[in-house]
Design an enzyme around this catalytic site. Structure first.
Site, PDB file in Angstrom:
ATOM      1  N   GLU A   1       0.881  -1.176   0.000  1.00  0.00           N
ATOM      2  CA  GLU A   1       0.000   0.000   0.000  1.00  0.00           C
ATOM      3  C   GLU A   1       0.911   1.215   0.000  1.00  0.00           C
ATOM      4  O   GLU A   1       1.806   1.320   0.844  1.00  0.00           O
ATOM      5  CB  GLU A   1      -0.923  -0.021   1.213  1.00  0.00           C
ATOM      6  CG  GLU A   1      -1.897  -1.199   1.208  1.00  0.00           C
ATOM      7  CD  GLU A   1      -2.760  -1.293  -0.033  1.00  0.00           C
ATOM      8  OE1 GLU A   1      -3.062  -0.243  -0.634  1.00  0.00           O
ATOM      9  OE2 GLU A   1      -3.109  -2.414  -0.435  1.00  0.00           O
TER      10      GLU A   1
ATOM     11  N   CYS B   1      -1.537   8.761   4.575  1.00  0.00           N
ATOM     12  CA  CYS B   1      -1.604   8.424   3.150  1.00  0.00           C
ATOM     13  C   CYS B   1      -2.949   8.839   2.586  1.00  0.00           C
ATOM     14  O   CYS B   1      -3.073   9.130   1.409  1.00  0.00           O
ATOM     15  CB  CYS B   1      -1.390   6.936   2.965  1.00  0.00           C
ATOM     16  SG  CYS B   1      -2.448   5.989   4.044  1.00  0.00           S
TER      17      CYS B   1
HETATM   18  P1  NAD Z   1       9.148   5.219   2.845  1.00  0.00           P
HETATM   19  O1  NAD Z   1       8.810   4.618   1.534  1.00  0.00           O
HETATM   20  O2  NAD Z   1      10.191   6.237   2.911  1.00  0.00           O
HETATM   21  O3  NAD Z   1       9.579   4.064   3.859  1.00  0.00           O
HETATM   22  C1  NAD Z   1       8.743   2.932   4.115  1.00  0.00           C
HETATM   23  C2  NAD Z   1       9.606   1.821   4.656  1.00  0.00           C
HETATM   24  O4  NAD Z   1      10.408   1.314   3.600  1.00  0.00           O
HETATM   25  C3  NAD Z   1      10.573   2.253   5.763  1.00  0.00           C
HETATM   26  O5  NAD Z   1      10.652   1.227   6.734  1.00  0.00           O
HETATM   27  C4  NAD Z   1      11.875   2.391   5.004  1.00  0.00           C
HETATM   28  O6  NAD Z   1      13.000   2.268   5.821  1.00  0.00           O
HETATM   29  C5  NAD Z   1      11.742   1.224   4.052  1.00  0.00           C
HETATM   30  N1  NAD Z   1      12.631   1.233   2.896  1.00  0.00           N
HETATM   31  C6  NAD Z   1      12.995   2.264   2.118  1.00  0.00           C
HETATM   32  N2  NAD Z   1      13.834   1.852   1.141  1.00  0.00           N
HETATM   33  C7  NAD Z   1      13.998   0.515   1.310  1.00  0.00           C
HETATM   34  C8  NAD Z   1      14.741  -0.494   0.650  1.00  0.00           C
HETATM   35  N3  NAD Z   1      15.488  -0.212  -0.404  1.00  0.00           N
HETATM   36  N4  NAD Z   1      14.684  -1.758   1.117  1.00  0.00           N
HETATM   37  C9  NAD Z   1      13.921  -2.058   2.194  1.00  0.00           C
HETATM   38  N5  NAD Z   1      13.200  -1.151   2.869  1.00  0.00           N
HETATM   39  C10 NAD Z   1      13.227   0.124   2.435  1.00  0.00           C
HETATM   40  O7  NAD Z   1       7.760   5.768   3.468  1.00  0.00           O
HETATM   41  P2  NAD Z   1       7.507   6.571   4.814  1.00  0.00           P
HETATM   42  O8  NAD Z   1       8.080   7.942   4.663  1.00  0.00           O
HETATM   43  O9  NAD Z   1       7.870   5.768   6.005  1.00  0.00           O
HETATM   44  O10 NAD Z   1       5.914   6.653   4.793  1.00  0.00           O
HETATM   45  C11 NAD Z   1       5.243   7.598   4.017  1.00  0.00           C
HETATM   46  C12 NAD Z   1       4.707   6.981   2.748  1.00  0.00           C
HETATM   47  O11 NAD Z   1       3.905   5.858   3.084  1.00  0.00           O
HETATM   48  C13 NAD Z   1       3.798   7.913   1.980  1.00  0.00           C
HETATM   49  O12 NAD Z   1       4.079   7.807   0.610  1.00  0.00           O
HETATM   50  C14 NAD Z   1       2.411   7.389   2.302  1.00  0.00           C
HETATM   51  O13 NAD Z   1       1.440   7.695   1.326  1.00  0.00           O
HETATM   52  C15 NAD Z   1       2.658   5.931   2.411  1.00  0.00           C
HETATM   53  N6  NAD Z   1       1.636   5.259   3.204  1.00  0.00           N
HETATM   54  C16 NAD Z   1       0.680   4.549   2.543  1.00  0.00           C
HETATM   55  C17 NAD Z   1      -0.321   3.920   3.253  1.00  0.00           C
HETATM   56  C18 NAD Z   1      -1.397   3.143   2.537  1.00  0.00           C
HETATM   57  O14 NAD Z   1      -2.115   2.395   3.199  1.00  0.00           O
HETATM   58  N7  NAD Z   1      -1.533   3.288   1.233  1.00  0.00           N
HETATM   59  C19 NAD Z   1      -0.354   4.003   4.643  1.00  0.00           C
HETATM   60  C20 NAD Z   1       0.664   4.717   5.285  1.00  0.00           C
HETATM   61  C21 NAD Z   1       1.656   5.343   4.555  1.00  0.00           C
END
Ligand code: NAD
Length: 543
Positions: free
Chosen positions: A293, A327
């Site tokens: 998501e 989000c």
């Molecule tokens: P992010 O994508 O920066 O990080 C999410 C996770 O991915 C973190 O744990 C991060 O450390 C990890 N990550 C990043 N690069 C990685 C890699 N190469 N390998 C493994 N793990 C990796 O997101 P964020 O800033 O934590 O959250 C905000 C984002 O999340 C926004 O875009 C928001 O829309 C989205 N979000 C979506 C929902 C939904 O249900 N659609 C819910 C909550 C947040």
């Protein structure tokens, strides 16, 4: 093993506490916050139930007071990933064959612990680590997570009762096996409940898990891991691996035992993980299940028949609660010219009155954004609007990161419906408004549908029933969670299954049967009671 088919009562959503002045819950939470602020803890990695310290550490701080250190945490790398994969494998056989009641009981117990003695700790940690007001923490780390832990076991049992037909003489059954290998759960900073759900939904279905929390939410997520241990989760079923994204992610995605990823976060990160999985596809033992998501650019659309007061309240709450870092937050608004003067007046009045400051002061409606990179990115969008001839800042537009990462709630109005701020996810307290001609309804609906690549949430406001039906049909694919005369945020487990389509994710609806199904691999079993004893068919007996 027991031989009875046990019932499981239908769950109800956890009631939200008010924390009103003088309430016992406010007194108790304030006391816990004071205790947490008075100590700095050390957070280890947890592998197979054992604490691991690498000495490669980072700090967990309060975004609203970034000099205040809550914890020092150890970061995992390739060696810890390998150890966690081994621990997950060691725990897999027994856990994947455990009775469903035993798996369910862990989450049901965690729910009751969280609703009771753990509530203040987890809410307090979320307020401090992610800068959430008490209400935002309560609906996330208490109520939503409790709901995940009560509804998912109920959905699991229901799923298991879905069985095939049997012809006479045959008994057909389907069993819902766990996946072979481990699931990689990768959670975002913005909801402690998502941190708590991403590893446990696959674990509930008999899988073992490697969980990488977001670096800016390690403190609150660690308490969730401790809660699961307190609830009796066996060692090795969930392994807690805080660390730098690629240092953890790269070795996990290259591991042959990777059986699935349960991701929530931004669209670019999810796409890069999917691509890596594609590149590595020949080296996995099975095709990994990919559930993600991701981002959103959520619309809040007003028809000329909309009720202005409700519309503006939905914009204020839906766009600025938790600093717009949901989000589902509304981030683009479409307002007809006929309503604009009144909407503008009320919106500016309401948004400029939103109090911002430390979440420790319960009077505040908003607190800080999560960290410096987020602060700089959001201010970059505001500066872009300030310097554009196609946009005007109606209120807000100020930022100050000296003590905490504070950005005032900002409303921008643009004359270009495809302005950068109407297209891109900002993930902060910025709402951009486009005013359309009342006569251009169809063209505006087309804009709502096509302006951004996302399709997460969206809301429409209208009083005319025929119009509501028309807008609902026209925007059918524009949002996975669609709201009529309501704000686009605040989905409740069991009531509005959550997830979006297009670039917003695989839409496997967190906290639903559809999501749990993804963590199973079915085995169909056919048993014949009186099997034939000859290969010959009747038509072969020609005279
Ligand atoms: P992010 O994508 O920066 O990080 C999410 C996770 O991915 C973190 O744990 C991060 O450390 C990890 N990550 C990043 N690069 C990685 C890699 N190469 N390998 C493994 N793990 C990796 O997101 P964020 O800033 O934590 O959250 C905000 C984002 O999340 C926004 O875009 C928001 O829309 C989205 N979000 C979506 C929902 C939904 O249900 N659609 C819910 C909550 C947040």
């Amino acid at each position: 093993m027991s031989n009875a088919i046990f019932p499981l009562a239908a769950p109800v959503n956890e009631p939200v506490r008010s924390y009103a002045p003088g309430s016992p819950e406010k007194k108790s939470l304030k006391k816990r916050l004071d205790e947490m602020l008075a100590e700095e803890i050390e957070i280890p990695i947890l592998i197979g139930g054992k604490e691991v310290r690498t000495g490669d550490t980072a700090k967990a701080v309060c975004p609203h007071d970034h000099r205040h250190v809550l914890a020092t945490y150890h970061q995992a790398g390739a060696a810890e990933v390998e150890a966690a994969a081994k621990a997950a494998k060691a725990a897999w056989r027994e856990w994947s064959e455990a009775a469903w009641e035993d798996r369910a009981a862990v989450l049901l117990r965690a729910a009751d612990l969280l609703a009771g003695p753990w509530r203040d700790t987890v809410n307090g940690a979320t307020m401090l680590n992610q800068s959430k007001t008490v209400f935002q923490a309560e609906i996330d780390s208490a109520c939503e997570l409790i709901d995940f832990y009560r509804f998912n076991p109920y959905f699991m049992r229901h799923l298991y009762t879905d069985q095939p037909w049997s012809a006479p003489g045959v008994w057909n059954r389907v069993e819902y096996r766990s996946l072979e290998g481990f699931v990689f759960a990768v959670s975002p900073f913005n909801f402690t409940s998502i941190g708590g759900n991403l590893p446990t939904a696959p674990a509930l279905m008999g899988n073992t898990v490697l969980w990488k929390p977001a670096s800016t939410a390690v403190y609150s997520n660690y308490f969730i891991m401790k809660l699961l241990q307190a609830a009796g989760l066996p060692d090795g079923v969930v392994n807690f691996l805080p660390g730098k994204a690629s240092k953890v992610g790269d070795p996990v995605l290259a591991h042959p035992d990777l059986a699935g990823i349960h991701f929530t976060g931004s669209t670019p990160v999810f796409q890069s993980m999917w691509k890596t999985i594609g590149d590595n596809i020949a080296q996995y033992r099975s095709y990994p299940r990919i559930v993600g998501e991701t981002g959103g650019k959520n619309f809040v659309f007003a028809h000329p028949s909309a009720d202005v007061e409700s519309y503006v309240t939905a914009l204020a709450r839906g766009s600025f609660e938790y600093q717009g870092q949901k989000c589902s937050a509304g981030s683009r608004a479409y307002v007809p010219k006929s309503l604009w003067p009144r909407v503008k007046e009320l919106l500016v009045e309401q948004v400029s009155s939103l109090d911002m400051g430390s979440p420790l002061d319960f009077r505040n409606f908003m607190a800080a954004v999560i960290d410096e990179p987020s602060f700089n990115r959001i201010m970059g969008y505001i500066d872009h609007a300030k310097s554009s001839s196609e946009a005007e800042i109606l209120t807000g537009g100020k930022g100050d990161k000296s003590a905490g990462y504070f950005i005032s709630p900002t409303v921008v109005v643009t004359t270009d419906p495809r302005f950068k701020l109407m297209r891109e996810e900002i993930f902060g307290p910025v709402l951009t408004v486009y005013v359309y001609d009342d006569g251009d309804l169809e063209q505006t609906l087309e804009l709502v549908d096509t302006t951004s690549p996302y399709a997460l949430t969206g809301a429409i406001f209208a009083e005319d029933r025929k119009v509501i039906a028309h807008l609902t049909a026209a925007l059918r694919h524009a949002a996975g969670n669609f709201y009529v005369n309501d704000k686009p945020t605040g989905a409740v487990v069991g009531q509005q299954p959550f997830g979006g389509a297009r670039a917003s994710g695989t839409n496997d609806k967190a906290g639903s049967m559809a999501n749990l199904l993804r963590w199973t691999s079915q085995r169909a079993i056919k048993e014949s009671f009186v099997p034939p004893k000859s290969y010959a068919y009747p038509h072969m007996g020609e005279e």
